[in-house]
Design an enzyme around this catalytic site. Sequence first.
Site, PDB file in Angstrom:
ATOM      1  N   LYS A   1      21.643  35.430  52.886  1.00  0.00           N
ATOM      2  CA  LYS A   1      20.544  34.193  53.052  1.00  0.00           C
ATOM      3  C   LYS A   1      19.166  34.775  52.734  1.00  0.00           C
ATOM      4  O   LYS A   1      18.571  33.718  52.006  1.00  0.00           O
ATOM      5  CB  LYS A   1      20.352  33.885  54.698  1.00  0.00           C
ATOM      6  CG  LYS A   1      21.658  33.345  55.090  1.00  0.00           C
ATOM      7  CD  LYS A   1      21.837  31.894  54.734  1.00  0.00           C
ATOM      8  CE  LYS A   1      22.855  31.085  55.529  1.00  0.00           C
ATOM      9  NZ  LYS A   1      22.969  29.615  55.240  1.00  0.00           N
TER      10      LYS A   1
ATOM     11  N   SER B   1      20.494  28.267  63.515  1.00  0.00           N
ATOM     12  CA  SER B   1      20.554  28.992  64.461  1.00  0.00           C
ATOM     13  C   SER B   1      20.839  30.765  64.117  1.00  0.00           C
ATOM     14  O   SER B   1      21.151  31.574  64.804  1.00  0.00           O
ATOM     15  CB  SER B   1      22.196  28.550  65.154  1.00  0.00           C
ATOM     16  OG  SER B   1      22.908  28.729  64.232  1.00  0.00           O
TER      17      SER B   1
END
Lengths: 335, 335
Positions: free
Chosen positions: A63, A88
Amino acid sequence: MEANAEASINKYAANISSIKEAQGRIGSYVHKTPVFSSETLNSISGRNLYFKCECLQKGGAFKFRGACNAVFSLTDDQAAKGVVTHSSGNHASALSLAAKLRGIPAHIVIPKNAPKCKVENVMRYGGQVIWSEATMQSREEVAAKVLRDTGGVLIHPYNDSRIISGQGTISLELLEQIPQIDTIIVPLSGGGLISGVALAAKSINPAIRVLAAEPKGADDAARSKKAGNIVTLPQTKTIADGLRASLGSLTWPVVRDLVDDIIVVEDKEIIEAMKLCYQILKVVVEPSGAIGLAAVLSNTFRNNPTWNDCNNVGIVLSGGNVDLDVLWEFLNKQV
Amino acid sequence: MEANAEASINKYAANISSIKEAQGRIGSYVHKTPVFSSETLNSISGRNLYFKCECLQKGGAFKFRGACNAVFSLTDDQAAKGVVTHSSGNHASALSLAAKLRGIPAHIVIPKNAPKCKVENVMRYGGQVIWSEATMQSREEVAAKVLRDTGGVLIHPYNDSRIISGQGTISLELLEQIPQIDTIIVPLSGGGLISGVALAAKSINPAIRVLAAEPKGADDAARSKKAGNIVTLPQTKTIADGLRASLGSLTWPVVRDLVDDIIVVEDKEIIEAMKLCYQILKVVVEPSGAIGLAAVLSNTFRNNPTWNDCNNVGIVLSGGNVDLDVLWEFLNKQV
């Protein structure tokens, strides 16, 4: 499908140019992650497996590539008020770290049920945590309020061209590290990772197969591909906490057109793959991160003659952020 | 001590020449393991830490270096009848793998209380397992019988020049990968690893500090250094199953003369270091493998002004073979 892919490859949210631009933009910030292989796992799978270790990426997941590309794409004026997201998991800490590197604030809306270690990562990287309820509606409402209050820029976890381009840099690296790759298997959640990987890989070599791995309890993408339109599930049930999102408007066309197949695996296969990563490769992966290995070892994949000639298989180990107590529960529970 | 070390550095069981020879002999078989670093761990420790990931070595531990050097040092005649050892751990699987590569038998005497995953590794690499009782006496008796029966060559886990030379190749690699290293911290058990590492490192640069890390429940080397002669303990008690051996006649002189200090750490510090390896570095290490990180974070090390200028610290993460169920017990038990 390959001819179709070639013809249409520039109509998506990212392309080989934007992905190469991303590589230039983020190159000095991201780790060029190593590729591991194991004779034992080659022997078990009957193929040559090449593990792209994004679990060893900064922040512990791929990410960071997309987040870094998004943050460093902003003009100084845009950047000044900071970035905002709701997540999350790994996108939240990745965005916090990217923002820290640029010296701007990151406002992170996190649902109350997020894994503890992922919340700790956000805090470690200086992200400002704003809690929401666990529902997507609450996440979006709280994020909207934060956007109004701060004037910051929303960076969506996957439905964003900058994010998709950043994730695509994995293919550029992997195909440089292991040129003989003929197949890449990628975890599929919202589709940002696989969109970037597929757009880059198919552009470099249209013959490369790009396969998705999806957990049975969150198989919305497999259902979508079958139905020909985005299907969302009323609820998901899988230990792979990073793979519960639904496809977005920018990722669905890529998944529809360029992903050759979606291999759906059971949670128990994910657990078994995690164990092998720990015992054989000696790397810590989270459940979502191990699903590519689960897919290549699954009967669904092995028994499909279409994939008999997938000899040199790149597998993206996408992340390694797992609470150790939760991990143990996974590893001992034969779901 | 450095002048003394320089003058006497050729009187030990190995030297820079034998270590460079070993590097040439084993270079095509061993992994050149990566060196990881983490800004988070640098920040926690207040130093630049460089983790030499021998847990990613073939067989999951540095032991493959020495075993490979020993096996490929044998003449064809010597090799024909195979190799023999007694070991509860990583040396056993390393020797099995090295023997397999040379195409000769490996007869491995294993005490009944050995970690399951290490026994599985021996079997996976084709080693022939002969069980003994858990005592050193039983191990040695059974090994003596196997030697008589097979006519094979005994390869001791550490008290062997070929083994020490093989382990020393770690220093050659590490100092090439990170030339600014000023300190190396190494787990200490029988002393094969630290002897090789110290002999190579001090020969290349006598100013490099070589520090040992030893668990409090098996601190025979620290006691030996204090006493000026080899001290053995009636029993050991530590979770670090790879660090329970006693110094040998070849390793003691090196530990006595060339190891600058021995940092003794508690099991709870080892557990904390393991957690950090999993959570931050994302690599799987066994308790013995994590002890170097435990040492650099210990108050014993931090509060000793002698080490204030240890700025660029190489830490050997020596192995990653741990039973997952045992691991969990370690990680949850605050010993």
